[in-house]
Design a protein around this motif. Structure first.
Motif, PDB file in Angstrom:
ATOM      1  N   VAL A 119       0.863  -1.174   0.000  1.00 30.84           N
ATOM      2  CA  VAL A 119       0.000   0.000   0.000  1.00 30.84           C
ATOM      3  C   VAL A 119       0.904   1.230   0.000  1.00 30.84           C
ATOM      4  O   VAL A 119       1.944   1.252   0.665  1.00 30.84           O
ATOM      5  CB  VAL A 119      -0.965   0.006   1.206  1.00 30.84           C
ATOM      6  CG1 VAL A 119      -0.210  -0.038   2.522  1.00 30.84           C
ATOM      7  CG2 VAL A 119      -1.900   1.205   1.159  1.00 30.84           C
ATOM      8  N   VAL A 120       0.534   2.212  -0.811  1.00 25.04           N
ATOM      9  CA  VAL A 120       1.245   3.488  -0.845  1.00 25.04           C
ATOM     10  C   VAL A 120       0.250   4.557  -0.394  1.00 25.04           C
ATOM     11  O   VAL A 120      -0.858   4.657  -0.928  1.00 25.04           O
ATOM     12  CB  VAL A 120       1.778   3.827  -2.245  1.00 25.04           C
ATOM     13  CG1 VAL A 120       2.467   5.194  -2.235  1.00 25.04           C
ATOM     14  CG2 VAL A 120       2.738   2.753  -2.724  1.00 25.04           C
ATOM     15  N   TYR A 121       0.670   5.350   0.591  1.00 25.34           N
ATOM     16  CA  TYR A 121      -0.211   6.368   1.158  1.00 25.34           C
ATOM     17  C   TYR A 121       0.006   7.684   0.417  1.00 25.34           C
ATOM     18  O   TYR A 121       1.063   8.301   0.512  1.00 25.34           O
ATOM     19  CB  TYR A 121       0.041   6.500   2.654  1.00 25.34           C
ATOM     20  CG  TYR A 121      -0.335   5.234   3.375  1.00 25.34           C
ATOM     21  CD1 TYR A 121      -1.658   4.980   3.707  1.00 25.34           C
ATOM     22  CD2 TYR A 121       0.618   4.262   3.667  1.00 25.34           C
ATOM     23  CE1 TYR A 121      -2.031   3.796   4.333  1.00 25.34           C
ATOM     24  CE2 TYR A 121       0.262   3.079   4.295  1.00 25.34           C
ATOM     25  CZ  TYR A 121      -1.061   2.848   4.627  1.00 25.34           C
ATOM     26  OH  TYR A 121      -1.423   1.672   5.231  1.00 25.34           O
ATOM     27  N   ILE A 122      -1.012   8.094  -0.315  1.00 24.97           N
ATOM     28  CA  ILE A 122      -0.934   9.262  -1.185  1.00 24.97           C
ATOM     29  C   ILE A 122      -1.339  10.524  -0.443  1.00 24.97           C
ATOM     30  O   ILE A 122      -0.735  11.582  -0.610  1.00 24.97           O
ATOM     31  CB  ILE A 122      -1.813   9.035  -2.428  1.00 24.97           C
ATOM     32  CG1 ILE A 122      -1.285   7.832  -3.214  1.00 24.97           C
ATOM     33  CG2 ILE A 122      -1.861  10.290  -3.313  1.00 24.97           C
ATOM     34  CD1 ILE A 122      -2.254   7.281  -4.229  1.00 24.97           C
ATOM     35  N   GLN A 123      -2.377  10.406   0.395  1.00 20.20           N
ATOM     36  CA  GLN A 123      -2.846  11.561   1.167  1.00 20.20           C
ATOM     37  C   GLN A 123      -3.352  11.082   2.526  1.00 20.20           C
ATOM     38  O   GLN A 123      -4.397  10.435   2.606  1.00 20.20           O
ATOM     39  CB  GLN A 123      -3.952  12.293   0.407  1.00 20.20           C
ATOM     40  CG  GLN A 123      -4.469  13.543   1.107  1.00 20.20           C
ATOM     41  CD  GLN A 123      -5.407  14.334   0.223  1.00 20.20           C
ATOM     42  OE1 GLN A 123      -4.965  15.113  -0.616  1.00 20.20           O
ATOM     43  NE2 GLN A 123      -6.715  14.132   0.407  1.00 20.20           N
ATOM     44  N   VAL A 124      -2.596  11.370   3.576  1.00 18.04           N
ATOM     45  CA  VAL A 124      -2.969  10.971   4.932  1.00 18.04           C
ATOM     46  C   VAL A 124      -2.473  12.031   5.911  1.00 18.04           C
ATOM     47  O   VAL A 124      -1.625  12.864   5.571  1.00 18.04           O
ATOM     48  CB  VAL A 124      -2.350   9.599   5.336  1.00 18.04           C
ATOM     49  CG1 VAL A 124      -2.943   8.461   4.535  1.00 18.04           C
ATOM     50  CG2 VAL A 124      -0.833   9.623   5.204  1.00 18.04           C
ATOM     51  N   ASP A 125      -3.002  11.992   7.124  1.00 20.25           N
ATOM     52  CA  ASP A 125      -2.416  12.747   8.230  1.00 20.25           C
ATOM     53  C   ASP A 125      -2.442  11.863   9.464  1.00 20.25           C
ATOM     54  O   ASP A 125      -2.793  10.676   9.379  1.00 20.25           O
ATOM     55  CB  ASP A 125      -3.119  14.103   8.436  1.00 20.25           C
ATOM     56  CG  ASP A 125      -4.580  13.983   8.879  1.00 20.25           C
ATOM     57  OD1 ASP A 125      -4.974  12.922   9.431  1.00 20.25           O
ATOM     58  OD2 ASP A 125      -5.338  14.955   8.686  1.00 20.25           O
ATOM     59  N   GLU A 126      -2.083  12.419  10.612  1.00 16.33           N
ATOM     60  CA  GLU A 126      -1.942  11.604  11.821  1.00 16.33           C
ATOM     61  C   GLU A 126      -3.276  11.074  12.348  1.00 16.33           C
ATOM     62  O   GLU A 126      -3.293  10.211  13.227  1.00 16.33           O
ATOM     63  CB  GLU A 126      -1.227  12.402  12.922  1.00 16.33           C
ATOM     64  CG  GLU A 126      -1.978  13.627  13.425  1.00 16.33           C
ATOM     65  CD  GLU A 126      -1.728  14.867  12.586  1.00 16.33           C
ATOM     66  OE1 GLU A 126      -2.163  15.956  13.002  1.00 16.33           O
ATOM     67  OE2 GLU A 126      -1.088  14.749  11.508  1.00 16.33           O
ATOM     68  N   ASP A 127      -4.400  11.572  11.810  1.00 15.04           N
ATOM     69  CA  ASP A 127      -5.714  11.148  12.304  1.00 15.04           C
ATOM     70  C   ASP A 127      -6.531  10.357  11.291  1.00 15.04           C
ATOM     71  O   ASP A 127      -7.700  10.048  11.545  1.00 15.04           O
ATOM     72  CB  ASP A 127      -6.524  12.378  12.744  1.00 15.04           C
ATOM     73  CG  ASP A 127      -5.904  13.103  13.934  1.00 15.04           C
ATOM     74  OD1 ASP A 127      -5.471  12.404  14.871  1.00 15.04           O
ATOM     75  OD2 ASP A 127      -5.845  14.341  13.909  1.00 15.04           O
ATOM     76  N   THR A 128      -5.951  10.025  10.135  1.00  9.81           N
ATOM     77  CA  THR A 128      -6.745   9.322   9.124  1.00  9.81           C
ATOM     78  C   THR A 128      -6.802   7.813   9.353  1.00  9.81           C
ATOM     79  O   THR A 128      -7.430   7.093   8.575  1.00  9.81           O
ATOM     80  CB  THR A 128      -6.209   9.605   7.699  1.00  9.81           C
ATOM     81  OG1 THR A 128      -4.797   9.399   7.664  1.00  9.81           O
ATOM     82  CG2 THR A 128      -6.523  11.022   7.263  1.00  9.81           C
ATOM     83  N   GLY A 129      -6.175   7.305  10.413  1.00 12.86           N
ATOM     84  CA  GLY A 129      -6.315   5.896  10.772  1.00 12.86           C
ATOM     85  C   GLY A 129      -5.068   5.082  10.540  1.00 12.86           C
ATOM     86  O   GLY A 129      -4.481   5.129   9.449  1.00 12.86           O
ATOM     87  N   ALA A 130      -4.664   4.331  11.543  1.00 17.07           N
ATOM     88  CA  ALA A 130      -3.507   3.442  11.432  1.00 17.07           C
ATOM     89  C   ALA A 130      -3.918   2.131  10.772  1.00 17.07           C
ATOM     90  O   ALA A 130      -5.092   1.737  10.794  1.00 17.07           O
ATOM     91  CB  ALA A 130      -2.924   3.161  12.814  1.00 17.07           C
ATOM     92  N   ILE A 131      -2.944   1.452  10.182  1.00 17.13           N
ATOM     93  CA  ILE A 131      -3.157   0.088   9.717  1.00 17.13           C
ATOM     94  C   ILE A 131      -2.645  -0.831  10.822  1.00 17.13           C
ATOM     95  O   ILE A 131      -1.557  -0.615  11.370  1.00 17.13           O
ATOM     96  CB  ILE A 131      -2.461  -0.179   8.369  1.00 17.13           C
ATOM     97  CG1 ILE A 131      -2.768  -1.603   7.871  1.00 17.13           C
ATOM     98  CG2 ILE A 131      -0.955   0.073   8.439  1.00 17.13           C
ATOM     99  CD1 ILE A 131      -2.339  -1.844   6.425  1.00 17.13           C
ATOM    100  N   VAL A 132      -3.451  -1.822  11.186  1.00 15.81           N
ATOM    101  CA  VAL A 132      -3.138  -2.694  12.318  1.00 15.81           C
ATOM    102  C   VAL A 132      -2.968  -4.120  11.813  1.00 15.81           C
ATOM    103  O   VAL A 132      -3.870  -4.671  11.162  1.00 15.81           O
ATOM    104  CB  VAL A 132      -4.250  -2.647  13.388  1.00 15.81           C
ATOM    105  CG1 VAL A 132      -3.901  -3.568  14.559  1.00 15.81           C
ATOM    106  CG2 VAL A 132      -4.462  -1.214  13.876  1.00 15.81           C
ATOM    107  N   PHE A 133      -1.821  -4.711  12.105  1.00 14.42           N
ATOM    108  CA  PHE A 133      -1.530  -6.096  11.737  1.00 14.42           C
ATOM    109  C   PHE A 133      -1.671  -6.974  12.964  1.00 14.42           C
ATOM    110  O   PHE A 133      -1.280  -6.585  14.069  1.00 14.42           O
ATOM    111  CB  PHE A 133      -0.111  -6.201  11.169  1.00 14.42           C
ATOM    112  CG  PHE A 133       0.067  -5.459   9.887  1.00 14.42           C
ATOM    113  CD1 PHE A 133      -0.215  -6.069   8.674  1.00 14.42           C
ATOM    114  CD2 PHE A 133       0.503  -4.144   9.885  1.00 14.42           C
ATOM    115  CE1 PHE A 133      -0.054  -5.379   7.476  1.00 14.42           C
ATOM    116  CE2 PHE A 133       0.667  -3.444   8.698  1.00 14.42           C
ATOM    117  CZ  PHE A 133       0.381  -4.066   7.495  1.00 14.42           C
TER     118      PHE A 133
END
Length: 201
Positions: A119-133
């Protein structure tokens, strides 16, 4: 004491440099031109494109030329880290775009048939949600919960990664993962791809 590691799971992260704003704008354009309002797989809310491939993206949208060059660079690093004779193929990769707003998320899922998922993050900030494994090693679920400090641990059953703009993240397709709900007013945009491994000819 001798310590060896077995059954460990590799994750790869690499910052990519491309025109973030242009690619984000292009993703919105693709969504707005789509004949299908949304593809629902693991996503709860938001929009997910049908399966695409890099050739059609590059041929149609100039913003993806630089993006793809950076993507290939990162993927080649992944392949070489596995073995010098291993190549991660991108030409026929299954690719899709994710566009999410506040409150949107993805439930836990895997990517069947994929050697490496990215996955490549094109537009995010610190509140747009973490990915959890999550560690799905089933017997672990039957043992008492182990208290962990806030630092990383090899035995931690879950790991959250907070995306940053331009981050390339790769992991084995069989690892369970979810995306936490966005708490931001910024539209979260990412591009995901399923890749295969092959021996260099």
């Amino acid at each position: 004491m001798q310590i060896t590691q077995h059954f460990s799971t590799p994750f790869w992260m690499e910052p990519l440099t491309f025109d973030y704003a242009a690619v984000a704008e292009t993703c919105i354009e693709i969504r707005d031109k789509s004949l299908h309002p949304n593809r629902v797989v693991s996503n709860k809310g938001g929009w997910q494109s049908d399966n695409l491939n890099f050739k059609q993206l590059i041929d149609t949208y100039p913003a993806f030329v630089e993006f793809y060059r950076e993507f290939v660079r990162a993927v080649e690093l992944v392949g070489r880290s596995i073995h010098p004779e291993i190549e991660v193929t991108t030409r026929n990769a299954q690719v899709w775009i994710n566009i999410n707003e506040r409150g949107h998320s993805n439930i836990s899922h895997i990517h069947p048939g994929s050697s490496i998922s990215t996955v490549v993050y094109i537009q995010v900030d610190e509140d747009t949600g973490a990915i959890v494994f999550r560690d799905d090693y089933t017997p672990m679920k039957h043992y008492p919960k182990i208290p962990f400090p806030s630092t990383r641990s090899l035995l931690r059953p879950a790991e959250a990664i907070l995306p940053t703009q331009g981050m390339f993240l790769a992991f084995p397709g069989w690892v369970s993962h979810e995306v936490q709900p966005s708490n931001s007013n910024l539209t979260r945009i990412s591009l995901a791809a399923n890749l295969m491994l092959r021996q260099r000819s």
